[in-house]
Design a protein around this motif. Structure first.
Motif, PDB file in Angstrom:
ATOM      1  N   GLU A 125       0.809  -1.033  -0.041  1.00  0.00           N
ATOM      2  CA  GLU A 125      -0.045  -0.011   0.078  1.00  0.00           C
ATOM      3  C   GLU A 125       0.780   1.312  -0.079  1.00  0.00           C
ATOM      4  O   GLU A 125       0.557   2.188   0.121  1.00  0.00           O
ATOM      5  N   GLN A 126       1.926   1.188  -0.195  1.00  0.00           N
ATOM      6  CA  GLN A 126       2.952   2.095  -0.238  1.00  0.00           C
ATOM      7  C   GLN A 126       2.751   3.322  -1.454  1.00  0.00           C
ATOM      8  O   GLN A 126       2.429   2.821  -2.418  1.00  0.00           O
TER       9      GLN A 126
ATOM     10  N   LEU B 199       5.836  -1.229   7.740  1.00  0.00           N
ATOM     11  CA  LEU B 199       6.186   0.170   7.128  1.00  0.00           C
ATOM     12  C   LEU B 199       5.242   1.160   7.540  1.00  0.00           C
ATOM     13  O   LEU B 199       4.029   0.741   7.347  1.00  0.00           O
ATOM     14  N   THR B 200       5.457   2.284   7.686  1.00  0.00           N
ATOM     15  CA  THR B 200       4.650   3.332   8.051  1.00  0.00           C
ATOM     16  C   THR B 200       4.043   3.770   6.678  1.00  0.00           C
ATOM     17  O   THR B 200       4.687   3.690   5.664  1.00  0.00           O
ATOM     18  N   PRO B 201       2.949   4.500   6.546  1.00  0.00           N
ATOM     19  CA  PRO B 201       2.495   5.096   5.236  1.00  0.00           C
ATOM     20  C   PRO B 201       3.435   6.014   4.816  1.00  0.00           C
ATOM     21  O   PRO B 201       3.864   7.053   5.551  1.00  0.00           O
ATOM     22  N   ASP B 202       3.570   6.020   3.332  1.00  0.00           N
ATOM     23  CA  ASP B 202       4.407   6.813   2.735  1.00  0.00           C
ATOM     24  C   ASP B 202       6.112   6.601   2.985  1.00  0.00           C
ATOM     25  O   ASP B 202       6.755   7.604   2.672  1.00  0.00           O
ATOM     26  N   ALA B 203       6.338   5.634   3.688  1.00  0.00           N
ATOM     27  CA  ALA B 203       7.921   5.753   4.045  1.00  0.00           C
ATOM     28  C   ALA B 203       8.698   5.310   2.934  1.00  0.00           C
ATOM     29  O   ALA B 203       9.828   6.046   2.770  1.00  0.00           O
TER      30      ALA B 203
ATOM     31  N   ARG C 278       8.097   6.436  -0.073  1.00  0.00           N
ATOM     32  CA  ARG C 278       8.304   7.639  -0.779  1.00  0.00           C
ATOM     33  C   ARG C 278       9.450   8.589  -0.263  1.00  0.00           C
ATOM     34  O   ARG C 278      10.155   9.301  -0.675  1.00  0.00           O
ATOM     35  N   SER C 279       9.231   8.638   1.101  1.00  0.00           N
ATOM     36  CA  SER C 279      10.256   9.505   1.785  1.00  0.00           C
ATOM     37  C   SER C 279      11.503   8.847   1.633  1.00  0.00           C
ATOM     38  O   SER C 279      12.612   9.679   1.367  1.00  0.00           O
ATOM     39  N   ILE C 280      11.935   7.511   1.817  1.00  0.00           N
ATOM     40  CA  ILE C 280      13.169   6.985   1.508  1.00  0.00           C
ATOM     41  C   ILE C 280      13.737   7.266  -0.067  1.00  0.00           C
ATOM     42  O   ILE C 280      14.631   7.679  -0.096  1.00  0.00           O
ATOM     43  N   ALA C 281      12.852   7.006  -1.036  1.00  0.00           N
ATOM     44  CA  ALA C 281      13.041   7.436  -2.203  1.00  0.00           C
ATOM     45  C   ALA C 281      13.678   9.060  -2.501  1.00  0.00           C
ATOM     46  O   ALA C 281      14.565   9.061  -3.171  1.00  0.00           O
ATOM     47  N   ASP C 282      12.916   9.898  -1.879  1.00  0.00           N
ATOM     48  CA  ASP C 282      13.061  11.171  -1.861  1.00  0.00           C
ATOM     49  C   ASP C 282      14.561  11.646  -1.410  1.00  0.00           C
ATOM     50  O   ASP C 282      15.483  12.405  -2.067  1.00  0.00           O
ATOM     51  N   ARG C 283      14.641  11.181  -0.276  1.00  0.00           N
ATOM     52  CA  ARG C 283      16.029  11.281   0.540  1.00  0.00           C
ATOM     53  C   ARG C 283      17.302  10.621  -0.225  1.00  0.00           C
ATOM     54  O   ARG C 283      18.421  11.220  -0.349  1.00  0.00           O
ATOM     55  N   LEU C 284      17.096   9.356  -0.836  1.00  0.00           N
ATOM     56  CA  LEU C 284      18.015   8.889  -1.699  1.00  0.00           C
ATOM     57  C   LEU C 284      18.359   9.994  -2.654  1.00  0.00           C
ATOM     58  O   LEU C 284      19.522   9.916  -3.004  1.00  0.00           O
TER      59      LEU C 284
END
Length: 276
Positions: free
Chosen positions: A26-27, A95-99, A101-107
């Protein structure tokens, strides 16, 4: 080739596995695959994995013919992973919701580091969630990516594998694998952080780490807890093989003593008659 390979070993976690797998599927970042490893679980874990695989092609089931333990089950999953980055998630965590997406953005922001460290919160049967008390180590202030020498405080955090994203080609180049036995995260996480050329942090809770009242591996008494000695032997053998990392030896020794003391003092780990 997906962006993320999420490796989920499963053994006797049928009560939690649905929630775990759903939390990944569901991410909001759908570019992923789940390598779901049934470690010859005697309960319904294998059937649950097959059910998810039948309705979502991103779930790749892997059924092991015999129980090999958490570390080797992860190794089996590694052999099938195709993603740019590897994440590990235990079958009773989420995993928490949108985790992702946040990881991808930070990478992307930090130029695709070898390792990205993110945060977690312990969740309890009451519904309470308590964030990691060392969250301050994950500040995003300052230059990134960096090397461990720039942020040695990361080694004071819980040395678990599932609060990090690892670039797959880095893992292959470093030859990282999991050993057998308990505390198998120890000889993976220390070498990973010490040998990474680029590290970044994400100051966000991405994993809910379930605190089970019964049935967890670390909460089950047995002589398997003496594996902690073998695991640190492996860490120091890694240092011996990489003399350029010798300056980490004093800090690792202190961390080892702290870890062994924790195993000794936590109720419910060592069986009666074995404490001496």
């Amino acid at each position: 080739m997906p962006r993320f390979s999420v490796i989920v070993p499963a053994y006797k976690v049928q009560a939690y596995l649905h929630e775990c797998l759903e939390s990944v599927l569901e991410q909001s970042c759908p570019d992923l695959e789940i390598i779901a490893v049934d470690d010859c679980s005697p309960d319904a874990c294998g059937a649950i994995i097959d059910e998810f695989a039948a309705r979502d092609a991103r779930v790749r089931p892997l059924h092991l013919p015999e129980n090999v333990g958490l570390g080797r089950a992860r190794n089996a999953g590694l052999g099938h992973a195709r993603g740019d980055y590897l994440l590990f998630l235990d079958g009773d965590d989420t995993l928490t919701p949108d985790a992702l997406r946040s990881i991808a953005d930070r990478l992307k922001e930090t130029s695709e580091p070898d390792v990205l460290v993110y945060d977690y919160a312990r969740t309890f049967w009451s519904g309470e969630a308590v964030r990691n008390r060392l969250a301050g180590q994950l500040t995003e202030q300052g230059p990134a990516p960096f090397r461990l020498e720039d942020r040695p405080g990361l080694l004071t955090m819980l040395m678990v594998v599932w609060n990090k994203a690892y670039r797959r080609d880095f893992v292959e180049r470093a030859g990282l694998t999991f050993p057998p036995g308990l505390y198998e995260d120890t000889p993976w996480t220390y070498p990973a952080l010490m040998s990474a050329e680029t590290i970044a942090t994400l100051d966000r809770v991405c994993v809910h780490y379930r605190q089970r009242r019964r049935g967890s591996i670390l909460g089950t008494p047995g002589r398997g807890h003496f594996d902690v000695f073998d695991q640190y032997d492996r860490v120091f053998a890694y240092l011996d093989a990489h003399p350029e990392l010798a300056h980490w030896r004093p800090l690792l020794f202190r961390r080892m003593v702290d870890h062994i003391a924790t195993v000794f003092t936590r109720r419910g780990r060592l069986p009666r008659g074995s404490r001496a």
